[in-house]
Design an enzyme around this catalytic site. Sequence first.
Site, PDB file in Angstrom:
ATOM      1  N   LYS A 130      -4.164 -72.464 -39.659  1.00 36.63           N
ATOM      2  CA  LYS A 130      -5.241 -73.022 -38.830  1.00 36.63           C
ATOM      3  C   LYS A 130      -4.647 -74.126 -37.978  1.00 36.63           C
ATOM      4  O   LYS A 130      -3.659 -74.753 -38.373  1.00 36.63           O
ATOM      5  CB  LYS A 130      -6.351 -73.590 -39.710  1.00 36.63           C
ATOM      6  CG  LYS A 130      -7.680 -73.721 -39.020  1.00 36.63           C
ATOM      7  CD  LYS A 130      -8.456 -72.418 -38.990  1.00 36.63           C
ATOM      8  CE  LYS A 130      -9.712 -72.524 -38.163  1.00 36.63           C
ATOM      9  NZ  LYS A 130     -10.558 -71.334 -38.314  1.00 36.63           N
ATOM     10  N   ASP A 170     -11.886 -70.868 -32.427  1.00 37.54           N
ATOM     11  CA  ASP A 170     -12.759 -71.427 -33.461  1.00 37.54           C
ATOM     12  C   ASP A 170     -13.709 -72.377 -32.723  1.00 37.54           C
ATOM     13  O   ASP A 170     -13.894 -72.221 -31.502  1.00 37.54           O
ATOM     14  CB  ASP A 170     -11.928 -72.149 -34.550  1.00 37.54           C
ATOM     15  CG  ASP A 170     -12.738 -72.504 -35.796  1.00 37.54           C
ATOM     16  OD1 ASP A 170     -13.029 -71.597 -36.587  1.00 37.54           O
ATOM     17  OD2 ASP A 170     -13.110 -73.680 -35.966  1.00 37.54           O
TER      18      ASP A 170
HETATM   19  P1  NDP Z   1     -18.659 -72.704 -31.369  1.00 35.37           P
HETATM   20  O1  NDP Z   1     -17.893 -73.833 -30.832  1.00 35.37           O
HETATM   21  O2  NDP Z   1     -18.901 -71.514 -30.515  1.00 35.37           O
HETATM   22  O3  NDP Z   1     -20.091 -73.229 -31.886  1.00 35.37           O
HETATM   23  C1  NDP Z   1     -20.187 -74.213 -32.867  1.00 35.37           C
HETATM   24  C2  NDP Z   1     -21.659 -74.541 -33.089  1.00 35.37           C
HETATM   25  O4  NDP Z   1     -21.774 -75.416 -34.202  1.00 35.37           O
HETATM   26  C3  NDP Z   1     -22.278 -75.274 -31.919  1.00 35.37           C
HETATM   27  O5  NDP Z   1     -23.631 -74.953 -31.851  1.00 35.37           O
HETATM   28  C4  NDP Z   1     -22.074 -76.745 -32.311  1.00 35.37           C
HETATM   29  O6  NDP Z   1     -23.009 -77.632 -31.715  1.00 35.37           O
HETATM   30  C5  NDP Z   1     -22.312 -76.683 -33.799  1.00 35.37           C
HETATM   31  N1  NDP Z   1     -21.582 -77.763 -34.451  1.00 35.37           N
HETATM   32  C6  NDP Z   1     -20.240 -78.007 -34.423  1.00 35.37           C
HETATM   33  N2  NDP Z   1     -19.941 -79.099 -35.134  1.00 35.37           N
HETATM   34  C7  NDP Z   1     -21.112 -79.553 -35.618  1.00 35.37           C
HETATM   35  C8  NDP Z   1     -21.454 -80.640 -36.446  1.00 35.37           C
HETATM   36  N3  NDP Z   1     -20.521 -81.494 -36.903  1.00 35.37           N
HETATM   37  N4  NDP Z   1     -22.779 -80.796 -36.766  1.00 35.37           N
HETATM   38  C9  NDP Z   1     -23.721 -79.927 -36.304  1.00 35.37           C
HETATM   39  N5  NDP Z   1     -23.447 -78.871 -35.514  1.00 35.37           N
HETATM   40  C10 NDP Z   1     -22.167 -78.688 -35.187  1.00 35.37           C
HETATM   41  O7  NDP Z   1     -17.922 -72.290 -32.736  1.00 35.37           O
HETATM   42  P2  NDP Z   1     -18.001 -70.923 -33.539  1.00 35.37           P
HETATM   43  O8  NDP Z   1     -19.359 -70.343 -33.416  1.00 35.37           O
HETATM   44  O9  NDP Z   1     -16.828 -70.111 -33.173  1.00 35.37           O
HETATM   45  O10 NDP Z   1     -17.737 -71.436 -35.040  1.00 35.37           O
HETATM   46  C11 NDP Z   1     -18.811 -71.817 -35.911  1.00 35.37           C
HETATM   47  C12 NDP Z   1     -18.332 -71.768 -37.348  1.00 35.37           C
HETATM   48  O11 NDP Z   1     -17.861 -70.451 -37.681  1.00 35.37           O
HETATM   49  C13 NDP Z   1     -17.154 -72.698 -37.698  1.00 35.37           C
HETATM   50  O12 NDP Z   1     -17.290 -73.160 -39.022  1.00 35.37           O
HETATM   51  C14 NDP Z   1     -15.958 -71.772 -37.600  1.00 35.37           C
HETATM   52  O13 NDP Z   1     -14.865 -72.232 -38.365  1.00 35.37           O
HETATM   53  C15 NDP Z   1     -16.551 -70.511 -38.194  1.00 35.37           C
HETATM   54  N6  NDP Z   1     -15.825 -69.284 -37.866  1.00 35.37           N
HETATM   55  C16 NDP Z   1     -15.659 -68.901 -36.563  1.00 35.37           C
HETATM   56  C17 NDP Z   1     -14.981 -67.737 -36.284  1.00 35.37           C
HETATM   57  C18 NDP Z   1     -14.897 -67.187 -34.900  1.00 35.37           C
HETATM   58  O14 NDP Z   1     -14.505 -66.031 -34.761  1.00 35.37           O
HETATM   59  N7  NDP Z   1     -15.253 -67.928 -33.860  1.00 35.37           N
HETATM   60  C19 NDP Z   1     -14.350 -66.938 -37.351  1.00 35.37           C
HETATM   61  C20 NDP Z   1     -14.673 -67.379 -38.692  1.00 35.37           C
HETATM   62  C21 NDP Z   1     -15.357 -68.532 -38.912  1.00 35.37           C
HETATM   63  P3  NDP Z   1     -22.568 -78.544 -30.457  1.00 35.37           P
HETATM   64  O15 NDP Z   1     -22.628 -77.611 -29.288  1.00 35.37           O
HETATM   65  O16 NDP Z   1     -23.557 -79.639 -30.430  1.00 35.37           O
HETATM   66  O17 NDP Z   1     -21.163 -79.020 -30.753  1.00 35.37           O
END
Ligand code: NDP
Length: 452
Positions: A130, A170
Amino acid sequence: MAVTDHVGYAEFMEGVQKRNPGQPEFVQAVGEVAEDIFDFIADKEIYHEYQILRRLVEPDRVVSFRVCWEDDNNNIRVQRGWRVQNNNAIGPYKGGIRFHPTVNRSVLKFLAFEQTFKNSLTGLPLGGAKGGSNFNPKGKSEHEIMRFCQSFMTELYRHVGEDTDIPAGDIGVGAREIGYMFGQYKRITNKFSGVLTGKGLEFGGSRVRTEATGYGCVYFAQNMLERRGQSMDGKMCVVSGSGNVATHAVEKIIHLGGKAVTLSDSEGFIFDRYGIDQEKLEWVKEHKTHRRGRISEYAKVFKGSEFHAGKRPWSVPCQIAFPCATQNEICGDDARTLIGNGCECVSEGANMPTALKGIRSFKDAGLLYGPGKAANAGGVALSGLEMSQNAARLSWDEDQLQQKLRELMQGIHDRCVERGGIAGSDRIDYVRGSNIAGFVKVADAMLAYGVV
Ligand code: NDP
């Protein structure tokens, strides 16, 4: 080799804590996995003798570097970048890159550790890694993002490669950022290779990769429900997040006849009593991904919806919960609220979204609980298929890949069932199942290599 005295779980965790001061997320992730592994290896001397778990919690390497870039006002900005390569026993390192102000060594070590088990669980030959930076993409211009990505890759390029380490997206890293990083890698190395996944379709990306994590975690819920003779049809679903994983989870919920009523971001959540349909979802994708807007705007646009500032959606009654935002977003109280409101199933799109107390509550209540390392593995599995297509200079069609994703998620589910049976009941402990199934393959490969 001398037979070792077995160290117990508590003593082992004390050592992990001591060796990793100020790294709570990493210690939490190790604690959750080690509990199950200790139980599993209690009568398997070889894993003790070769100190497999002790070696697994020490990353192969942690690379930390400075990332300098110039903002639009010609100020020099300095960020920190990392790549944590946890373990490559079963294949080249693979894992996403996260850009978020909360990124630090502890968060990336936890994610790389989890990734090692997740990747093993997919059945594909992928090790765990990561990376990321404490860079905050929010409010940055297109050119600032580009300059940052290029500077980040200017150091990262020497640590990655198509047979060494293959990063992906991510939080904060989507197709746009992958494009900028791939462009810089290609420019520096003069090589067009599959060094990153999540690329645009025009330059080696795979169909279905964007959707895979969100779709996959809903398939995982469907697999758990089917084992109990139930389906997604008509189920009330609560989803957190509004990024890549959350929006595609909602899309698959709609396809399978469920009703998603919430989305969130770091400022709060929206509740839509009429349900989020495809049209509303397209608005969210455009608003969050392309306009970089806030989810609160949803409540101003769509009638029958409301915004709850500073809150998470877990108080909304539902049958299925999909945490798809970030780590530790469901605490013990949230878990009890979900259970009290009749929630039957939790499938984690995010990594480690449920704190340890919450996991205990879910297990005690007998919920169908799919932990992230199993439920969100669809993304990395599809990334594995992107690598195969790049290596073979091929591009598979959409139907083929959708089918493969369903099969991969079913395979992951079945591996959890195989290892996670609870004696005297027909229930499955998916946490235990995923931890053990992920561990065995990596551990046996490490045994084969001897002491390295
Ligand atoms: P994005 O950046 O596309 O979206 C993240 C979302 O989570 C946004 O809505 C963001 O809100 C919110 N968020 C982030 N940090 C916080 C926080 N501290 N408190 C509240 N809301 C928060 O990321 P992904 O959708 O790609 O990833 C989301 C999760 O899925 C993560 O845990 C990631 O590790 C996991 N994941 C992703 C994969 C992928 O293929 N993308 C694969 C496997 C797991 P805001 O816009 O306000 O920041």
